[in-house]
Design an enzyme around this catalytic site. Structure first.
Site, PDB file in Angstrom:
ATOM      1  N   GLY A 102       0.618   9.231  -5.111  1.00 40.23           N
ATOM      2  CA  GLY A 102       1.903   9.660  -5.626  1.00 40.23           C
ATOM      3  C   GLY A 102       2.356   8.725  -6.733  1.00 40.23           C
ATOM      4  N   PHE A 103       3.339   9.140  -7.483  1.00 38.56           N
ATOM      5  CA  PHE A 103       3.873   8.295  -8.539  1.00 38.56           C
ATOM      6  C   PHE A 103       5.291   8.725  -8.850  1.00 38.56           C
ATOM      7  CE2 PHE A 103       2.110  11.974 -10.657  1.00 38.56           C
ATOM      8  CZ  PHE A 103       3.065  12.287 -11.603  1.00 38.56           C
ATOM      9  N   HIS A 119      -5.110  11.061   6.252  1.00 38.27           N
ATOM     10  CA  HIS A 119      -4.791  11.910   7.397  1.00 38.27           C
ATOM     11  C   HIS A 119      -4.837  11.113   8.706  1.00 38.27           C
ATOM     12  CE1 HIS A 119      -9.171  11.883   7.060  1.00 38.27           C
ATOM     13  NE2 HIS A 119      -9.192  12.069   8.361  1.00 38.27           N
ATOM     14  N   SER A 138      -7.170   8.082   9.849  1.00 38.34           N
ATOM     15  CA  SER A 138      -7.232   7.662  11.254  1.00 38.34           C
ATOM     16  C   SER A 138      -7.046   6.162  11.446  1.00 38.34           C
ATOM     17  CB  SER A 138      -8.556   8.109  11.886  1.00 38.34           C
ATOM     18  OG  SER A 138      -8.697   9.514  11.810  1.00 38.34           O
TER      19      SER A 138
END
Length: 208
Positions: A102-103, A119, A138
């Site tokens: 993201g940014f 995830h 995980s």
């Protein structure tokens, strides 16, 4: 027509306009009446938002996401395949549970990287993840953990509570003792510093 929660809906419509903020949510989502969903934000099917959650404009909450009470999510964030606890702060542009970093754009127009969280990751309370942190799938992180800038954590690794990792470190195996760590692979900070000192001395000897 108004639903019991106060959302405006036309007959047969799948997404409703939320009363607090003007955003939209799927009719199967479970939203506390105190939640604010700003204009342009959307909450997808079967998501659960607790009391006093604030969702910023342009943010997308994916299906079946759970967000704890008093959590604040900035604008243009994207959350999927995750559960967020109580009283968390998710900054503008953060992506959780999906590919890609993201940014957000700062006041000077620069694009600033945010952490990437894979995830099935579990992150404890009061943790701090600095810029460009990457956490593979995980991973389990305890409480009060600090990951410095550009720290990388490989998949299926556990980090116990009260661990601090220096910038650019890489966690390749479980960390079972609280304390400060650094290096690639990450080792206790005093071991890492000794390694750096030995490398510096060796380099000077070769030059001489």
């Amino acid at each position: 027509v108004k639903t019991e929660t106060g959302a405006d809906v036309d007959d047969g419509q799948e997404f409703l306009k939320w009363k607090n903020g003007g955003g939209h949510l799927h009719k199967s989502a479970c939203i506390d009446p105190t939640v604010v969903i700003e204009i342009g934000a959307i909450v997808h099917p079967k998501s659960v938002l607790g009391a006093n959650v604030h969702v910023g404009s342009g943010t997308a909450i994916g299906p079946c996401v759970k967000i704890g009470q008093f959590t604040k999510i900035g604008y243009n964030a994207a959350l999927s395949n995750c559960t967020v606890g109580d009283s968390c702060v998710i900054h503008n542009g953060v992506c959780i549970g999906q590919d890609g970093f993201g940014f957000f754009v700062d006041e000077d127009g620069n694009m600033v990287k945010k952490p990437q969280i894979g995830h099935n990751v579990v992150i404890g309370k009061s943790c701090m993840l600095c810029g460009q942190v990457g956490i593979a799938g995980s991973v389990i992180i305890g409480d009060y953990v600090v990951l410095g800038g550009r720290v990388a954590v490989r998949d299926h690794v556990s980090i116990i509570s009260k661990v601090r990792l220096a910038a650019n470190s890489c966690v390749t195996k479980d960390i079972r003792e609280p304390g400060d760590y650094g290096g690639f692979p990450a080792v206790p900070i005093h071991v890492w510093r000794r390694q750096i000192a030995i490398q510096c001395r060796s380099s000077k000897k070769r030059k001489s």
